[in-house]
Design an enzyme around this catalytic site. Sequence first.
Site, PDB file in Angstrom:
ATOM      1  N   LYS A 113       0.817  -1.216   0.000  1.00 17.09           N
ATOM      2  CA  LYS A 113       0.000   0.000   0.000  1.00 17.09           C
ATOM      3  C   LYS A 113       0.850   1.266   0.000  1.00 17.09           C
ATOM      4  CE  LYS A 113      -4.216  -2.140   1.208  1.00 17.09           C
ATOM      5  NZ  LYS A 113      -3.721  -3.516   1.253  1.00 17.09           N
TER       6      LYS A 113
HETATM    7  C1  PLP Z   1      -4.304  -4.619   0.518  1.00 21.61           C
HETATM    8  C2  PLP Z   1      -3.484  -5.847   0.358  1.00 21.61           C
HETATM    9  C3  PLP Z   1      -3.784  -6.825  -0.623  1.00 21.61           C
HETATM   10  C4  PLP Z   1      -4.988  -6.723  -1.526  1.00 21.61           C
HETATM   11  O1  PLP Z   1      -4.830  -5.725  -2.495  1.00 21.61           O
HETATM   12  P1  PLP Z   1      -6.100  -5.171  -3.311  1.00 21.61           P
HETATM   13  O2  PLP Z   1      -5.595  -4.035  -4.107  1.00 21.61           O
HETATM   14  O3  PLP Z   1      -7.081  -4.728  -2.244  1.00 21.61           O
HETATM   15  O4  PLP Z   1      -6.644  -6.275  -4.118  1.00 21.61           O
HETATM   16  C5  PLP Z   1      -2.946  -7.931  -0.728  1.00 21.61           C
HETATM   17  N1  PLP Z   1      -1.889  -8.090   0.092  1.00 21.61           N
HETATM   18  C6  PLP Z   1      -1.573  -7.185   1.056  1.00 21.61           C
HETATM   19  C7  PLP Z   1      -0.395  -7.442   1.932  1.00 21.61           C
HETATM   20  C8  PLP Z   1      -2.353  -6.034   1.221  1.00 21.61           C
HETATM   21  O5  PLP Z   1      -2.030  -5.144   2.189  1.00 21.61           O
END
Ligand code: PLP
Length: 497
Positions: A113
């Site tokens: 993120k």
């Molecule tokens: C948020 C997240 C995801 C999922 O990603 P999306 O864009 O919501 O599909 C997968 N792995 C981790 C570690 C995350 O923090």
Amino acid sequence: MQYVSTRDKNIKVSAVEAIQYGLAKNGGLFVPEVFPTIDMEFIKSLIQLPYAERAAKVMDMFIEEFSYEQILGFCKEAYSTERFDTVDVAPVKTISDNTHYLELWHGPTAAFKDMALQMLPHLLTKSIKARGEDREVCILVATSGDTGKAALEGFRDIDGTKIYVFYPVDGVSDVQKLQMTSQKGNNVGVCGVVGNFDDAQTGVKKIFSDPDMTKKLNEKGYFFSSANSINWGRLLPQIAYYISAYCDLVKINNIKMGDEITFCVPTGNFGNILAGYYAKKMGLPIKRLICASNENNVLTDFINTGVYDKNRKFYTTASPSMDILISSNLERLIFELSGCDDVRVKKYMDELFSVGKYKVDEDILNKIQEFFVAGYCSDKETKETINKVWNEDHYLIDTHTAVAAKVTNDVRTKNNCNCNVVIVSTASPYKFCDNVLEALGEKTDASGVELIARLEEATKVAPPKPLAELKNAVPRFNQKAEKTDMPKVVLEFLGIL
Ligand SMILES: *Cc1c(COP(=O)(O)O)cnc(C)c1O
């Protein structure tokens, strides 16, 4: 470039408006009216560039209101070595000729993120300025763990912003909690909510739609905004790393310019994988996108049958950031694959809201299946995969990445093919020490923060510095609130009460 709402194409806004509003007034999501295209010459021109320049060249195509120099300035700050622990920012680790991991967790909070939330504050504050807004923005976030910390780090000490994060007191891991409660910065606040993630999220949504709150903020020169993953300003930075990964594979002579590769993405809200689809739509040679889910396999069923049905049991899994039953960004994919049919998208989304279920028409399903493959795996298989990848490849992966690794294997076996796959690695294994240690057959009878040292001892893999430093972290924010008190907490934070 214009952006339209997925539920009404007559609603048209500029990039800076799309970023400032987040969501269209009719509940739709903003998407580019026309996608820019890239060719092999363009990709070639990126190969020798550092990540920030690659990202700036890609993002520049989507935003008219900022110059390339401005966007490059944002990228250089967002992806600097002060914030990322490798100059490559999003390095590709090649494990074998046809298996690679795209590591997206080298930022300050050790989850992918950061790739978007280090960039969003620049895009958002400059968008607000470009629109002549002189009030300060107050970002409110409800988090199940990763987003809250990444948003706090992204907005920390950014002029003209305040950020407040609510997390469920009993719904986040020890590491995630300490990461948030020890957050530094002069414009930040954090509070535990008595309840689960839904309680926190519902509370935040209520605050957003409360006219009395809006009025009180306005009088003091503030307005609310959100940093959640449906904001265009979070999706856009994610397109860049798919193109960057391709450049890296060409650079190491693993592929020739023009060869197609497949990405496998551990998926929750469908933001990350959608960015991959957008890269393909722009012209990046992607053969397939594999959508990997945990036991909350609503997307696996959707891609295989065309029926999206959220009326099912919710599982708390070892890959909590993918524990989601409503994947909001899927709406954007359906919009594209329906030929930008806003009427059909609105109908599906209304059905999702009213009965929790919809079925897409045959033409859309065919297009989905032409390009997407889906699979899921259990917690047991996730842990077996961490163990296997560690023992066979001496590479340590987290639970989310392991879901993608397992599904990649399943797809290869099923199709009897050994195609070139980039597995998108979304978190450092050190964020989920208990499950990773368990997978390796190690003891886990200690607090989350102590387990960091234990995992390092067991593997000799160095933890990301911000996580290693948690052992000395002192919580600053011990506040806990009932969900009914959330508005009051926000007003106190802003000095309005
Ligand atoms: C948020 C997240 C995801 C999922 O990603 P999306 O864009 O919501 O599909 C997968 N792995 C981790 C570690 C995350 O923090």
